[in-house]
Design an enzyme around this catalytic site. Structure first.
Site, PDB file in Angstrom:
ATOM      1  N   THR A   1      -5.296   7.201   6.870  1.00  0.00           N
ATOM      2  CA  THR A   1      -5.888   6.720   5.627  1.00  0.00           C
ATOM      3  C   THR A   1      -7.043   5.731   5.780  1.00  0.00           C
ATOM      4  O   THR A   1      -8.185   6.324   6.619  1.00  0.00           O
ATOM      5  CB  THR A   1      -4.869   5.034   6.656  1.00  0.00           C
ATOM      6  OG1 THR A   1      -5.798   5.343   7.769  1.00  0.00           O
ATOM      7  CG2 THR A   1      -3.457   5.636   6.975  1.00  0.00           C
ATOM      8  N   GLY A   2      -7.111   5.417   4.833  1.00  0.00           N
ATOM      9  CA  GLY A   2      -8.714   5.155   4.107  1.00  0.00           C
ATOM     10  C   GLY A   2      -9.518   5.208   3.253  1.00  0.00           C
ATOM     11  O   GLY A   2      -8.148   6.446   2.397  1.00  0.00           O
TER      12      GLY A   2
ATOM     13  N   SER B   1       0.254  -1.578   0.011  1.00  0.00           N
ATOM     14  CA  SER B   1       0.063   0.093   0.104  1.00  0.00           C
ATOM     15  C   SER B   1       1.202   1.185  -0.003  1.00  0.00           C
ATOM     16  O   SER B   1       0.250   2.415  -0.077  1.00  0.00           O
ATOM     17  CB  SER B   1      -0.613   0.176   1.422  1.00  0.00           C
ATOM     18  OG  SER B   1      -0.179   0.165   2.499  1.00  0.00           O
TER      19      SER B   1
ATOM     20  N   THR C   1      -1.197   3.185   2.786  1.00  0.00           N
ATOM     21  CA  THR C   1      -1.277   3.982   3.212  1.00  0.00           C
ATOM     22  C   THR C   1      -0.358   4.230   4.839  1.00  0.00           C
ATOM     23  O   THR C   1      -1.117   3.130   5.413  1.00  0.00           O
ATOM     24  CB  THR C   1      -1.843   5.305   3.577  1.00  0.00           C
ATOM     25  OG1 THR C   1      -3.293   5.318   2.257  1.00  0.00           O
ATOM     26  CG2 THR C   1      -1.382   7.160   3.693  1.00  0.00           C
TER      27      THR C   1
ATOM     28  N   THR D   1       1.540   7.308   0.436  1.00  0.00           N
ATOM     29  CA  THR D   1       0.695   5.635   0.169  1.00  0.00           C
ATOM     30  C   THR D   1       0.973   5.846  -1.398  1.00  0.00           C
ATOM     31  O   THR D   1       1.489   6.385  -2.613  1.00  0.00           O
ATOM     32  CB  THR D   1      -0.377   6.448   0.118  1.00  0.00           C
ATOM     33  OG1 THR D   1      -1.490   5.116   0.004  1.00  0.00           O
ATOM     34  CG2 THR D   1      -0.509   7.293  -0.925  1.00  0.00           C
TER      35      THR D   1
ATOM     36  N   ARG E   1      -5.167   9.484 -10.575  1.00  0.00           N
ATOM     37  CA  ARG E   1      -6.182   9.736  -9.597  1.00  0.00           C
ATOM     38  C   ARG E   1      -5.066  10.008  -8.542  1.00  0.00           C
ATOM     39  O   ARG E   1      -4.531   9.968  -8.203  1.00  0.00           O
ATOM     40  CB  ARG E   1      -7.135   8.785  -9.219  1.00  0.00           C
ATOM     41  CG  ARG E   1      -7.840   8.750  -7.528  1.00  0.00           C
ATOM     42  CD  ARG E   1      -7.339   7.879  -6.470  1.00  0.00           C
ATOM     43  NE  ARG E   1      -8.118   8.036  -5.020  1.00  0.00           N
ATOM     44  CZ  ARG E   1      -7.708   8.014  -4.307  1.00  0.00           C
ATOM     45  NH1 ARG E   1      -5.949   7.418  -3.664  1.00  0.00           N
ATOM     46  NH2 ARG E   1      -8.674   7.602  -3.002  1.00  0.00           N
TER      47      ARG E   1
HETATM   48  N1  ASP Z   1      -5.983   7.229   1.991  1.00  0.00           N
HETATM   49  C1  ASP Z   1      -5.137   6.716   0.723  1.00  0.00           C
HETATM   50  C2  ASP Z   1      -5.911   7.127  -0.157  1.00  0.00           C
HETATM   51  O1  ASP Z   1      -7.241   7.268  -0.565  1.00  0.00           O
HETATM   52  C3  ASP Z   1      -5.810   5.652   0.752  1.00  0.00           C
HETATM   53  C4  ASP Z   1      -5.542   4.749   1.894  1.00  0.00           C
HETATM   54  O2  ASP Z   1      -5.452   5.216   2.346  1.00  0.00           O
HETATM   55  O3  ASP Z   1      -5.665   3.863   2.041  1.00  0.00           O
HETATM   56  O4  ASP Z   1      -5.313   7.707  -1.927  1.00  0.00           O
END
Ligand code: ASP
Length: 343
Positions: free
Chosen positions: A248-249, A85, A197, A215, A225
């Site tokens: 994160t997320g 990730s 991330t 990330t 993106r």
């Molecule tokens: N926050 C990150 C993103 O949207 C992805 C992640 O943390 O899983 O790129």
């Protein structure tokens, strides 16, 4: 009408420099950290936490540079091919190309730097640091970011490992039964769209605060993106008077709530880091129309300038709580946070 030359003359008479905006940033001395509590934090649990925080803590405990400490720690995941990730070995976009996002923020001068859609460079947070320290800009993206990295001696490499290439092919072959790719021979694809991330936040002995978020972003994203991780105030925010918040997320939610900025402001207004993390999660749930409308997750971590820690996620379950790891004079510690919606 005042012309440009006159305007500049007036500014210099007023003692205002007209050199570049970033070079005017003055290091603001931190309020003394009453607790003399240097601490480094990452948004991971026991397994990764120890490995990631060790090099950073080794710098911080000897009163070394705070930015070096957080960078060296973030580099651990970026360089590790087994973390899918972040950095090298991160899962690619829908075309099979790894595009990395990262930002760094430094409390004392409130300066920041960021890269997005950066291809071929294993350590995007180090490039973000150079954007902050060696340019008058904040964001560099795509080819421009890569050219800038090459200018500073970074090597362009293939970031896709054999393992992530195979995962990508498997995903592509399973996308549709109307295209010409056969599904994988074992016909047994049930992989979740993975997320990851890492946030690394730190406070030094003087109470100065800094942070990094790095990330490879959402797996299989549309090429180009940009997630929350490189956006100041979304995937990270630092204020030397208050502390730092990272996320994160699902990045789109962090962007449209300015979630990390919001968390720091909650702390400025008196919330503890833990309360602030939970309040950011609640705000995102509210924006979406309540718990029944939420089918994604975000995890927020926070560190106050006194070294207090917070961690909360939107979704979780018993045994699947969000975790945060810290290293301070008290040693290494992995702590479970809270969640707002049981899944
Ligand atoms: N926050 C990150 C993103 O949207 C992805 C992640 O943390 O899983 O790129």
């Amino acid at each position: 009408m005042i012309n440009r030359r006159k305007f500049i003359q007036t500014l210099s008479l007023m003692g205002i420099s007209t050199t570049s905006a970033k070079s005017r940033l003055m290091a603001k001395p931190a309020k003394p950290n009453s607790k003399d509590n240097p601490i480094i934090l990452c948004s991971r649990g026991e397994q990764w936490g120890r490995k990631v925080l060790k090099p950073g803590w080794d710098i911080l405990r000897k009163n070394g540079e705070l930015l070096d400490a957080i960078e060296k720690s973030a580099n651990v995941t970026e360089l590790d091919p087994n973390d899918t990730s972040v950095g090298y070995g991160g899962l690619p976009n829908e075309d099979g190309v790894v595009q990395l996002d990262a930002q760094i923020m430094n409390g004392p001068d409130h300066n920041c730097g960021s890269v997005a859609c950066l291809e071929g460079i294993k350590t995007p947070c180090s490039v973000a640091r150079l954007v902050m320290e060696r340019t008058d800009h904040i964001h560099l993206v795509g080819k421009g970011a890569q050219d800038f990295a090459r200018m500073h001696g970074f090597k362009v490499e293939n970031l896709l490992t054999e393992s992530t290439r195979k995962i990508w092919v498997e995903w592509k072959e399973n996308l549709s039964d109307k295209d010409d790719y056969f599904p994988p021979a074992d016909g047994n694809y049930n992989r979740d769209r993975s997320t990851g991330t890492i946030n690394v936040l730190g406070v030094n002995k003087n109470g100065d605060v800094a942070g990094i978020t790095t990330t490879s972003g959402l797996a299989w994203k549309i090429p180009g993106r940009v997630g929350d991780s490189p956006i100041i105030g979304a995937g990270l925010y630092v204020d030397n008077e208050v502390g730092a918040v990272g996320a994160t997320g699902r990045g789109e939610e962090m962007i449209r709530s300015c979630g990390s900025f919001l968390g720091v402001e909650y702390m400025r207004n008196g919330m503890s880091p833990q309360e602030a993390c939970e309040a950011v999660c609640k705000r995102i749930i509210d924006i979406n129309g309540g718990p029944s409308k939420v089918d994604f997750n975000d995890k927020i971590v926070a560190l106050s300038k006194d070294g207090e820690v917070g961690c909360a996620a939107i979704q979780g379950r018993k045994g699947g709580e969000p975790t945060v790891a810290t290293w301070s004079k008290k040693g290494f510690k992995a702590t479970k946070g809270t969640y707002l919606i049981e899944v």
